[in-house]
Motif scaffolding. Structure first.
Motif: not given
Length: 339
Positions: A41-42, A45, A9, A234, A38-39, A47-48, A259-260
């Protein structure tokens, strides 16, 4: 060859990796252009959701929006593919289960997703191997930008089809990112009256170029209800807003991912007699996106703000905007560009 590799990450680097070989039923594509999604980017990080549930593990070679040219064939592949410009389906099903046999390979329980889920390396690299069965030809005249926007275009087109539009109906698209603006464009060419809602003025400036009116979400009320609402945002509150802004007996299409977790009250759906559809992936929309782009009815190129080489991708994943970038939401990558 050179490729982008996410090692943990927040850590991405460009390095030399073994070039792919075409095994039986596969091809090797020289990547012409790829998009940063965007996927991606997740994934960068961590966060996916696929990382949390173990479907994807580091190191990751990302990239699932791309176009290129077939350079090598594995055993059993039709030689007509050699030298052709192509895009490819991200979703690779097992081919054996009931879902795959019924044409629903994009929800196969054992699927891999190129550059996203499982261990199939992605297109942020000079070359990419994938099954020939996932290929879709594109014409020579299609620009590299449009070619690499076929994958998000396929998802956006699926969302518009799910809205079951008839000519002249009012459609709201929540979110003026790549998917949202492409959904607006496809809805407009289907004859709808399209409104795009996004709090960012710079994002709304592109809406008119895609046949839509741009508005701030704060200005929308239930009195201005829409026959169909496509949620391409998003934001976690966005699905509930889509339900609130849809006319009774209308359609709500969910293609954005927050993301949540998002919360919906099922009573709101029942009391309004809404039909709600969720869209995962572009598979059944790819051919349609290619056709609309080729006909010039939808021109996606203004979505591309900048083109960088592989060395520029880590900064983009970390949230930096390339110097001189235009207003579009998408950054593209030429894997063969140096510096």
């Amino acid at each position: 060859m050179r490729a982008l590799l996410m090692t943990a990450p927040g850590r991405a680097e460009v390095g030399e990796v073994p070039a792919p070989r075409a095994h039986g039923g596969e091809v090797v594509v020289e990547v012409e252009r790829a998009g940063v999604c965007g996927t991606d980017v997740e994934l960068f990080h961590g966060s996916l959701a696929y990382i949390a549930d173990g479907a994807t593990r580091y190191p990751i070679r990302p990239g699932h929006e791309w176009c290129g040219r077939v350079r090598a064939l594995g055993a059993g592949v039709d030689r007509g593919w050699l030298g052709r410009r192509v895009v490819g389906d991200t979703m690779l099903g097992c081919g054996r289960c009931a879902r795959c046999r019924a044409g629903r390979h994009h929800v196969c329980a054992d699927r891999t997703e190129i550059g996203v889920r499982g261990d199939q390396p992605g297109a942020l690299a000079e070359r990419l191997a994938l099954p020939a069965s996932a290929l879709h030809p594109i014409p020579e005249e299609l620009t590299p930008a449009a070619g690499a926007l076929v994958e998000p275009g396929g998802g956006a087109l699926r969302a518009v089809r799910a809205a079951h539009l008839e000519g002249g109906e009012r459609v709201l698209v929540l979110g003026a990112g790549t998917i949202g603006l492409l959904a607006a464009a496809f809805a407009a060419v289907h004859g709808a009256s399209v409104v795009v809602a996004d709090p960012r003025p710079e994002a709304l400036a592109l809406a008119a170029r895609f046949g839509a009116e741009g508005v701030d979400p704060a200005d929308l009320t239930e009195e201005s209800a829409f026959r169909a609402v496509i949620d391409a945002s998003t934001g976690a509150p966005s699905p509930a807003a889509a339900v609130r802004l849809a006319e009774p007996a209308g359609h709500v299409v969910l293609i954005g991912l927050a993301a949540t977790p998002s919360t919906l009250d099922s009573r709101d759906l029942v009391y309004k007699d809404l039909r709600v559809t969720a869209v995962l992936g572009a598979s059944s929309g790819l051919e349609g996106a290619i056709a609309w782009y080729t006909a010039g009815e939808v021109v996606p190129d203004p979505l591309v703000a900048a083109v960088v080489g592989l060395d520029g991708v880590p900064a983009v994943l970390a949230g930096e905007r390339p110097a001189g970038a235009g207003p579009g939401p998408k950054v593209h990558v030429d894997p063969h560009r140096r510096a």
